[in-house]
Design a protein around this motif. Structure first.
Motif, PDB file in Angstrom:
ATOM      1  N   ALA A 143       2.210  51.673  -3.280  1.00  0.00           N
ATOM      2  CA  ALA A 143       1.228  52.571  -2.934  1.00  0.00           C
ATOM      3  C   ALA A 143       1.546  53.573  -1.787  1.00  0.00           C
ATOM      4  N   LYS A 144       2.124  53.059  -0.843  1.00  0.00           N
ATOM      5  CA  LYS A 144       2.541  53.963   0.393  1.00  0.00           C
ATOM      6  C   LYS A 144       3.610  54.827  -0.307  1.00  0.00           C
ATOM      7  N   THR A 145       4.614  54.426  -0.735  1.00  0.00           N
ATOM      8  CA  THR A 145       5.888  55.316  -1.302  1.00  0.00           C
ATOM      9  C   THR A 145       5.249  56.431  -2.123  1.00  0.00           C
ATOM     10  N   LEU A 146       4.283  55.989  -3.128  1.00  0.00           N
ATOM     11  CA  LEU A 146       3.611  56.912  -4.153  1.00  0.00           C
ATOM     12  C   LEU A 146       2.905  57.945  -3.228  1.00  0.00           C
ATOM     13  N   LYS A 147       2.036  57.434  -2.213  1.00  0.00           N
ATOM     14  CA  LYS A 147       1.216  58.370  -1.614  1.00  0.00           C
ATOM     15  C   LYS A 147       2.426  59.611  -0.889  1.00  0.00           C
ATOM     16  N   GLN A 148       3.337  59.104  -0.257  1.00  0.00           N
ATOM     17  CA  GLN A 148       4.490  59.944   0.240  1.00  0.00           C
ATOM     18  C   GLN A 148       4.908  60.915  -0.748  1.00  0.00           C
ATOM     19  N   ARG A 149       5.093  60.759  -1.952  1.00  0.00           N
ATOM     20  CA  ARG A 149       5.472  61.749  -2.909  1.00  0.00           C
ATOM     21  C   ARG A 149       4.174  62.708  -3.575  1.00  0.00           C
ATOM     22  N   GLY A 150       3.149  62.276  -2.861  1.00  0.00           N
ATOM     23  CA  GLY A 150       1.956  63.183  -3.040  1.00  0.00           C
ATOM     24  C   GLY A 150       1.057  62.528  -4.448  1.00  0.00           C
ATOM     25  N   VAL A 151       1.344  61.314  -4.790  1.00  0.00           N
ATOM     26  CA  VAL A 151       0.219  60.615  -5.699  1.00  0.00           C
ATOM     27  C   VAL A 151      -0.786  60.101  -4.973  1.00  0.00           C
ATOM     28  N   GLY A 152      -2.093  60.362  -5.304  1.00  0.00           N
ATOM     29  CA  GLY A 152      -3.190  59.946  -4.673  1.00  0.00           C
ATOM     30  C   GLY A 152      -4.374  60.500  -5.332  1.00  0.00           C
ATOM     31  N   PRO A 153      -5.640  59.745  -5.437  1.00  0.00           N
ATOM     32  CA  PRO A 153      -5.701  58.442  -4.695  1.00  0.00           C
ATOM     33  C   PRO A 153      -5.102  57.491  -5.653  1.00  0.00           C
ATOM     34  N   SER A 217     -17.618  46.238 -10.315  1.00  0.00           N
ATOM     35  CA  SER A 217     -16.657  46.729  -9.194  1.00  0.00           C
ATOM     36  C   SER A 217     -15.583  47.687  -9.763  1.00  0.00           C
ATOM     37  N   LEU A 218     -15.106  47.415 -10.812  1.00  0.00           N
ATOM     38  CA  LEU A 218     -14.205  48.334 -11.381  1.00  0.00           C
ATOM     39  C   LEU A 218     -14.690  49.690 -11.658  1.00  0.00           C
ATOM     40  N   ASP A 219     -15.988  49.663 -12.563  1.00  0.00           N
ATOM     41  CA  ASP A 219     -16.838  50.828 -12.953  1.00  0.00           C
ATOM     42  C   ASP A 219     -17.264  51.937 -11.578  1.00  0.00           C
ATOM     43  N   SER A 220     -17.475  51.057 -10.542  1.00  0.00           N
ATOM     44  CA  SER A 220     -18.016  51.730  -9.194  1.00  0.00           C
ATOM     45  C   SER A 220     -16.669  52.443  -8.537  1.00  0.00           C
ATOM     46  N   LEU A 221     -15.579  51.727  -8.652  1.00  0.00           N
ATOM     47  CA  LEU A 221     -14.376  52.247  -7.835  1.00  0.00           C
ATOM     48  C   LEU A 221     -13.791  53.003  -8.635  1.00  0.00           C
ATOM     49  N   LEU A 222     -13.920  53.319  -9.906  1.00  0.00           N
ATOM     50  CA  LEU A 222     -12.990  54.363 -10.704  1.00  0.00           C
ATOM     51  C   LEU A 222     -14.127  55.563 -10.769  1.00  0.00           C
ATOM     52  N   THR A 223     -15.204  55.278 -10.457  1.00  0.00           N
ATOM     53  CA  THR A 223     -16.202  56.447 -10.492  1.00  0.00           C
ATOM     54  C   THR A 223     -16.136  57.092  -8.984  1.00  0.00           C
ATOM     55  N   TRP A 224     -16.297  56.365  -8.041  1.00  0.00           N
ATOM     56  CA  TRP A 224     -16.340  57.097  -6.851  1.00  0.00           C
ATOM     57  C   TRP A 224     -14.892  57.539  -6.222  1.00  0.00           C
ATOM     58  N   TYR A 225     -14.223  56.989  -6.558  1.00  0.00           N
ATOM     59  CA  TYR A 225     -12.670  57.377  -5.981  1.00  0.00           C
ATOM     60  C   TYR A 225     -11.809  58.208  -7.059  1.00  0.00           C
ATOM     61  N   ARG A 226     -11.979  58.027  -8.076  1.00  0.00           N
ATOM     62  CA  ARG A 226     -11.311  58.782  -9.435  1.00  0.00           C
ATOM     63  C   ARG A 226      -9.896  58.545  -8.950  1.00  0.00           C
TER      64      ARG A 226
END
Length: 312
Positions: A143-153, A217-226
């Motif tokens: 996750a941290k490596t991908l963030k450094q590459r501009g992937v996120g959230p 949980s998954l429905d909420s997280l996918l909706t809130w954070y996309r």
């Protein structure tokens, strides 16, 4: 390579670790899982060997003195006992290979929508120490490596029976990386950390309650954070026969769980990189059959008929 199958990431070294007789860790499960997939018709050429991570790569999440001591074999005996493995060069090489495997799984998932790693889920590794059979934290590293590459959230959705405590603490100050753990409350680790989303289920949790918790949980997280990517830890130590689990979840319910996670993400066009996570039945054939449910779900959502070859 068959285009009807999601990418599968594997390396023979995952099971090439000499451990003391009756050691608690089922090191043979990785090879057994690959052999089971070959037996149902997955071509040998379809398994991808990822580049191993380099020790220097791990500085984005781990202390350099810890990585150096671990890789050189100079980590003190107490720290190695906390990890749970005797030190060997083989242990370090397979750990670095597995870390690289999870990162490559995520890269392939971003390109193709779904990829599955026949290892991974080492979520008890912290910044400067390891724990619970985990040396380096592949989920946090990826996750941290991908963030450094501009992937996120990036959403780490951890359904291992044990809380992803190392992942939670390592990424506590990373707003673009969401940590979520649904685990058995009365189980290791005794001291829980704070994920962005934590649900500790009771040991007497029904299968219906468990699936409902996962879905909501998954429905909420996918909706809130996309999220742009989901890292899914599909640990099967929730199984009723798992030696370290303490929950009463059947193989059929694990199959439903994995199916709903992958289908929910696919419906929202969110790529998923899945790792197999924990599973500790001593009966290797029985353990393999439970881990195979993740692949059944992956084949189903990818449109492969091989999903029908895996029994629930």
């Amino acid at each position: 390579m068959s285009q009807a199958l999601p990418p599968l990431i594997y390396h023979p070294c995952y099971s090439e670790l000499a451990l003391p007789e009756r050691h608690r860790y089922p090191i043979g499960k990785y090879r057994a899982l690959q052999q089971a997939l070959l037996a149902i018709g997955v071509p040998a050429a379809h398994f991808t060997e990822a580049p191993a991570a380099l020790p220097a790569d791990l500085s984005c999440i781990h202390a350099s003195h810890y990585v150096e001591a671990l890789c050189s074999g100079t980590l003190d005996a107490k720290a190695m006992r906390r990890i749970g493995f005797p030190w060997s060069e083989q242990l370090i090489s397979r750990s670095l290979q597995s870390i690289g495997g999870t990162l490559h799984t995520a890269e392939l998932a971003l390109a193709q929508g779904l990829a599955v790693h026949l290892s991974g889920g080492y979520h008890h590794a912290f910044h400067d120490f390891g724990s619970g059979f985990c040396l380096f934290n592949d989920l946090a590293f990826t996750a941290k490596t991908l963030k450094q590459r501009g992937v996120g959230p990036v959403l780490i959705f951890d359904l291992d029976v044990h809380q992803g405590d190392g992942t939670a603490l390592l990424l506590a100050n990373e707003p673009e990386i969401i940590t979520a753990s649904i685990h058995c409350e009365k189980n290791f680790p005794a001291r829980k950390q704070h994920s962005d989303w934590d649900i500790g289920v009771a040991t007497n949790c029904s299968e219906h309650e468990y699936l409902e918790t996962v879905q909501q949980s998954l429905d909420s997280l996918l909706t809130w954070y996309r999220p742009e990517l989901v890292l899914y830890d599909a640990g099967v130590d929730v199984h009723k026969n798992d030696d370290l689990g303490l929950l009463s979840i059947s193989t059929a319910t694990i199959a439903q769980r994995d199916q709903l996670v992958l289908e929910s993400c696919r419906a929202k066009h969110i790529p998923v990189a899945a790792v197999i996570g924990g599973g500790y039945q001593r009966d290797l054939a029985a353990l393999t059959a439970v881990h195979l449910q993740l692949f059944k779900a992956a084949f189903n959502v990818f449109g492969s008929s091989l999903g029908r070859e895996i029994k629930t």
